[in-house]
Design a protein around this motif. Structure first.
Motif, PDB file in Angstrom:
ATOM      1  N   ALA A 119       0.832  -1.204   0.000  1.00  0.00           N
ATOM      2  CA  ALA A 119       0.000   0.000   0.000  1.00  0.00           C
ATOM      3  C   ALA A 119       0.866   1.254   0.000  1.00  0.00           C
ATOM      4  CB  ALA A 119      -0.925  -0.002   1.217  1.00  0.00           C
ATOM      5  N   LEU A 120       1.983   1.210   0.767  1.00  0.00           N
ATOM      6  CA  LEU A 120       2.887   2.360   0.824  1.00  0.00           C
ATOM      7  C   LEU A 120       3.538   2.594  -0.537  1.00  0.00           C
ATOM      8  CD1 LEU A 120       4.147   4.518   2.646  1.00  0.00           C
ATOM      9  CD2 LEU A 120       5.964   2.876   3.186  1.00  0.00           C
ATOM     10  N   ALA A 121       3.994   1.511  -1.171  1.00  0.00           N
ATOM     11  CA  ALA A 121       4.612   1.640  -2.483  1.00  0.00           C
ATOM     12  C   ALA A 121       3.605   2.134  -3.520  1.00  0.00           C
ATOM     13  CB  ALA A 121       5.203   0.306  -2.920  1.00  0.00           C
ATOM     14  N   ALA A 122       2.370   1.631  -3.440  1.00  0.00           N
ATOM     15  CA  ALA A 122       1.335   2.067  -4.381  1.00  0.00           C
ATOM     16  C   ALA A 122       1.021   3.548  -4.188  1.00  0.00           C
ATOM     17  CB  ALA A 122       0.078   1.230  -4.196  1.00  0.00           C
ATOM     18  N   ARG A 123       1.014   3.988  -2.929  1.00  0.00           N
ATOM     19  CA  ARG A 123       0.742   5.408  -2.669  1.00  0.00           C
ATOM     20  C   ARG A 123       1.828   6.283  -3.271  1.00  0.00           C
ATOM     21  NH1 ARG A 123       0.770   7.611   3.403  1.00  0.00           N
ATOM     22  NH2 ARG A 123       3.002   7.675   2.939  1.00  0.00           N
ATOM     23  N   GLU A 124       3.087   5.832  -3.187  1.00  0.00           N
ATOM     24  CA  GLU A 124       4.187   6.589  -3.777  1.00  0.00           C
ATOM     25  C   GLU A 124       4.031   6.666  -5.296  1.00  0.00           C
ATOM     26  OE1 GLU A 124       8.064   8.543  -3.678  1.00  0.00           O
ATOM     27  OE2 GLU A 124       6.465   8.186  -2.223  1.00  0.00           O
ATOM     28  N   GLN A 125       3.627   5.563  -5.911  1.00  0.00           N
ATOM     29  CA  GLN A 125       3.422   5.566  -7.357  1.00  0.00           C
ATOM     30  C   GLN A 125       2.285   6.500  -7.752  1.00  0.00           C
ATOM     31  OE1 GLN A 125       2.813   1.483  -8.395  1.00  0.00           O
ATOM     32  NE2 GLN A 125       4.961   0.901  -8.087  1.00  0.00           N
ATOM     33  N   ASP A 126       1.201   6.480  -6.968  1.00  0.00           N
ATOM     34  CA  ASP A 126       0.081   7.369  -7.258  1.00  0.00           C
ATOM     35  C   ASP A 126       0.485   8.829  -7.105  1.00  0.00           C
ATOM     36  OD1 ASP A 126      -1.515   5.199  -7.753  1.00  0.00           O
ATOM     37  OD2 ASP A 126      -2.357   5.135  -5.719  1.00  0.00           O
ATOM     38  N   ASP A 127       1.305   9.117  -6.086  1.00  0.00           N
ATOM     39  CA  ASP A 127       1.775  10.483  -5.868  1.00  0.00           C
ATOM     40  C   ASP A 127       2.612  10.951  -7.062  1.00  0.00           C
ATOM     41  OD1 ASP A 127       2.407  12.768  -3.796  1.00  0.00           O
ATOM     42  OD2 ASP A 127       4.343  12.166  -4.627  1.00  0.00           O
ATOM     43  N   THR A 128       3.506  10.063  -7.548  1.00  0.00           N
ATOM     44  CA  THR A 128       4.345  10.413  -8.701  1.00  0.00           C
ATOM     45  C   THR A 128       3.492  10.634  -9.941  1.00  0.00           C
ATOM     46  OG1 THR A 128       6.217   9.162  -7.807  1.00  0.00           O
ATOM     47  CG2 THR A 128       6.237   9.631 -10.163  1.00  0.00           C
ATOM     48  N   ALA A 129       2.519   9.751 -10.175  1.00  0.00           N
ATOM     49  CA  ALA A 129       1.654   9.884 -11.340  1.00  0.00           C
ATOM     50  C   ALA A 129       0.881  11.199 -11.315  1.00  0.00           C
ATOM     51  CB  ALA A 129       0.686   8.707 -11.407  1.00  0.00           C
ATOM     52  N   LEU A 130       0.385  11.575 -10.124  1.00  0.00           N
ATOM     53  CA  LEU A 130      -0.361  12.827 -10.003  1.00  0.00           C
ATOM     54  C   LEU A 130       0.535  14.037 -10.261  1.00  0.00           C
ATOM     55  CD1 LEU A 130      -2.948  14.327  -9.337  1.00  0.00           C
ATOM     56  CD2 LEU A 130      -2.351  14.158  -6.894  1.00  0.00           C
ATOM     57  N   ARG A 131       1.738  13.987  -9.705  1.00  0.00           N
ATOM     58  CA  ARG A 131       2.669  15.106  -9.921  1.00  0.00           C
ATOM     59  C   ARG A 131       3.030  15.257 -11.404  1.00  0.00           C
ATOM     60  NH1 ARG A 131       5.409  17.037  -5.275  1.00  0.00           N
ATOM     61  NH2 ARG A 131       4.815  15.927  -3.368  1.00  0.00           N
ATOM     62  N   LEU A 132       3.267  14.134 -12.082  1.00  0.00           N
ATOM     63  CA  LEU A 132       3.591  14.197 -13.511  1.00  0.00           C
ATOM     64  C   LEU A 132       2.413  14.744 -14.316  1.00  0.00           C
ATOM     65  CD1 LEU A 132       5.502  10.804 -13.946  1.00  0.00           C
ATOM     66  CD2 LEU A 132       6.471  13.097 -14.156  1.00  0.00           C
ATOM     67  N   ALA A 133       1.194  14.336 -13.939  1.00  0.00           N
ATOM     68  CA  ALA A 133       0.017  14.852 -14.633  1.00  0.00           C
ATOM     69  C   ALA A 133      -0.138  16.360 -14.420  1.00  0.00           C
ATOM     70  CB  ALA A 133      -1.234  14.115 -14.152  1.00  0.00           C
ATOM     71  N   LEU A 134       0.164  16.819 -13.200  1.00  0.00           N
ATOM     72  CA  LEU A 134       0.095  18.256 -12.919  1.00  0.00           C
ATOM     73  C   LEU A 134       1.131  19.023 -13.725  1.00  0.00           C
ATOM     74  CD1 LEU A 134      -0.467  18.208  -9.043  1.00  0.00           C
ATOM     75  CD2 LEU A 134      -2.103  18.920 -10.794  1.00  0.00           C
TER      76      LEU A 134
END
Length: 508
Positions: A450-465
């Motif tokens: 879950a922690l690793a998935a959250r980091e991936q989601d955070d990166t994906a959101l930042r790249l989209a922004l």
């Protein structure tokens, strides 16, 4: 070049093979037949640049570990291959001088071809092959010089003279390479501007090569030694901006030069066929096939013999730990690609030598066979060899990232105090680094998905922004609210942030 680089991955064929085939095809166009590959261009322009980048990106630690084997392959194997091919040439009607020149041309593996075609090899096997390819050109060029002197100049070399030529090539080239690497380091440390820094870095291999050639030493050895030295001093001798520019520039240049060489080899092969009388072509095709088979067989047998002798004489535990399976020798024999260096040596043969056209024909044919046949066979041979998964690079990368984060976490309180950073800023940064370490630990041990998935989601959101920000900047430019200069500055900042976030994917 462009079509081959684009088409290769889409049809699952190495781009060099596609570029070679396209070179053969465009060779049918009459005006293109006037295009030739001057040997001087390869030896003075292509070779220093390509070898320098290969040496800058080759692991010196790996070379030290397997130095004995690399030196044996890059010297004795070259001599054995040259004389083996020469013997076949003499048996099929070539004069001894022309046959030895052909052997010298076909003896060395090509660093460019190896780097482009052998990427499926495990890290250690690839490093050994690249290091061998970096050095063996020097040996082959010494053999070539001796063969040309004997065949054209009718020079009767003594054993001492040959020893002197070899010593001058290696020792002289090594000394100049060390001097070039040392002086280059001193210069680069004093150049903060990225453009000036990289211009100096571009000049270094050509200065080293030409300086060595002026005293009849090996320019190849000089360039390789200079590159290996700068690979060690470079991290301290340049700025972050310079290093980013270095990687981007040399990656592009090496790709263009590699593509040009493969296309030009295809075009030159057309000229080689037209340069010989038609009645001679069947015999030359037979010589080409036999020479190609010979260099593969000689390479395999030589490795088996030398490895057996080394295992009999050296039974140290460290030596046992470095051993490879016999299947690895088969892979190495199949990965011994020949390339533009072989063709350049053949094209450099003096026009007065009888058999020059035949040498070029056979050299071009062998190069094509090694790239086309061995290039296709290498991936299944690698799978047959059954190499254990090589995670060395990934493991070291993870350890390095972890060590860097640990060091930063320990240094934050002290640096924050020195810089008078407010406590809330310091604590926020500490929390970010702790979370980063938690994610790395979870990924390393397969825990806390879950922690690793959250980091991936955070990166994906930042790249989209970042993409939204980029769209906003372009819209402002199109509406006339900012000019192109402002857009370029903002886009550069956004690109750097995107590269930082996506760095793991880029490394893969």
């Amino acid at each position: 070049m462009l079509l081959g680089a684009w088409l290769g991955p889409r049809i699952k064929v190495p781009a060099p093979l596609v570029q070679l085939a396209l070179g053969l095809c465009v060779g049918f166009i009459p005006p293109v037949r006037e295009i030739h590959l001057p040997s001087e261009a390869v030896l003075v322009l292509f070779l220093p640049a390509l070898l320098f980048w290969e040496s800058l990106t080759t692991s010196l630690r790996e070379i030290r570990r397997d130095l004995r084997g690399i030196l044996i392959l890059s010297t004795l194997l070259v001599v054995a291959s040259a004389f083996g091919v020469a013997g076949i040439g003499v048996a099929l009607g070539l004069g001894w001088g022309a046959a030895l020149i052909l052997g010298a041309a076909l003896a060395p593996t090509d660093a460019t071809a190896v780097g482009a075609m052998a990427r499926s090899l495990p890290h250690r096997n690839m490093t050994i092959l690249r290091a061998e390819s970096l050095v063996n050109d020097g040996t082959a060029l010494v053999v070539y010089s001796i063969a040309v002197g004997a065949a054209v100049g009718h020079i009767a070399y003594t054993g001492w003279q040959i020893t002197g030529l070899v010593a001058l090539a290696y020792v002289g080239g090594g000394v100049i390479g060390v001097a070039a690497g040392w002086l280059g380091t001193l210069i680069l440390r004093r150049l903060a501007d990225p453009i000036v820094n990289n211009t100096a870095l571009l000049v270094i291999p050509f200065v080293a090569f030409l300086a060595a050639e002026l005293i009849h030493a090996s320019g190849v050895i000089a360039v390789v030694i200079a590159g290996l030295i700068l690979s060690q001093t470079g991290p301290r001798a340049s700025t972050p901006q310079s290093r980013q520019q270095t990687f981007a520039f040399w990656s592009l240049v090496s790709s263009i030069l590699n593509g040009a060489l493969f296309v030009l080899i295809g075009i030159e092969a057309q000229s080689a066929v037209r340069a010989v009388p038609n009645p001679e072509i069947p015999a030359l095709i037979a010589l080409t096939v036999l020479a190609w088979v010979a260099i593969i067989v000689i390479r395999f047998v030589f490795q088996m013999v030398t490895v057996t002798l080394i295992r009999l004489l050296d039974r140290r535990p460290s030596q046992r730990a470095r051993r490879m399976s016999h299947r690895a020798r088969v892979v190495s024999a199949m990965a011994g690609f020949r390339g533009a260096i072989s063709l350049a040596v053949a094209l450099a043969v003096p026009a007065t030598l009888s058999g020059r056209a035949e040498i070029i024909f056979v050299a071009a044919g062998v190069v094509i066979l090694t790239l086309a046949v061995q290039g296709v066979l290498l991936p299944p041979v690698v799978r047959w060899a059954g190499f254990a998964p090589d995670t060395t690079l990934d493991d070291e990368l993870a350890a390095a990232q972890h060590a860097a984060a640990d060091e930063a976490l320990l240094a934050i309180p002290q640096l924050a105090a020195q810089l008078n950073v407010p406590d809330e800023v310091r604590d926020h940064l500490l929390e970010e680094y702790r979370e980063h370490l938690d994610v790395m630990n979870a990924s390393a041990h397969g825990e806390d998905q879950a922690l690793a998935a959250r980091e991936q989601d955070d990166t994906a959101l930042r790249l989209a922004l970042l993409e939204r920000k980029r769209d906003a900047m372009i819209r402002l430019r199109d509406d006339g609210q900012i000019d192109d200069t402002t857009l370029r500055i903002m886009q550069t900042r956004l690109d750097r942030e995107a590269l930082r976030l996506s760095q793991p994917e880029l490394l893969e």
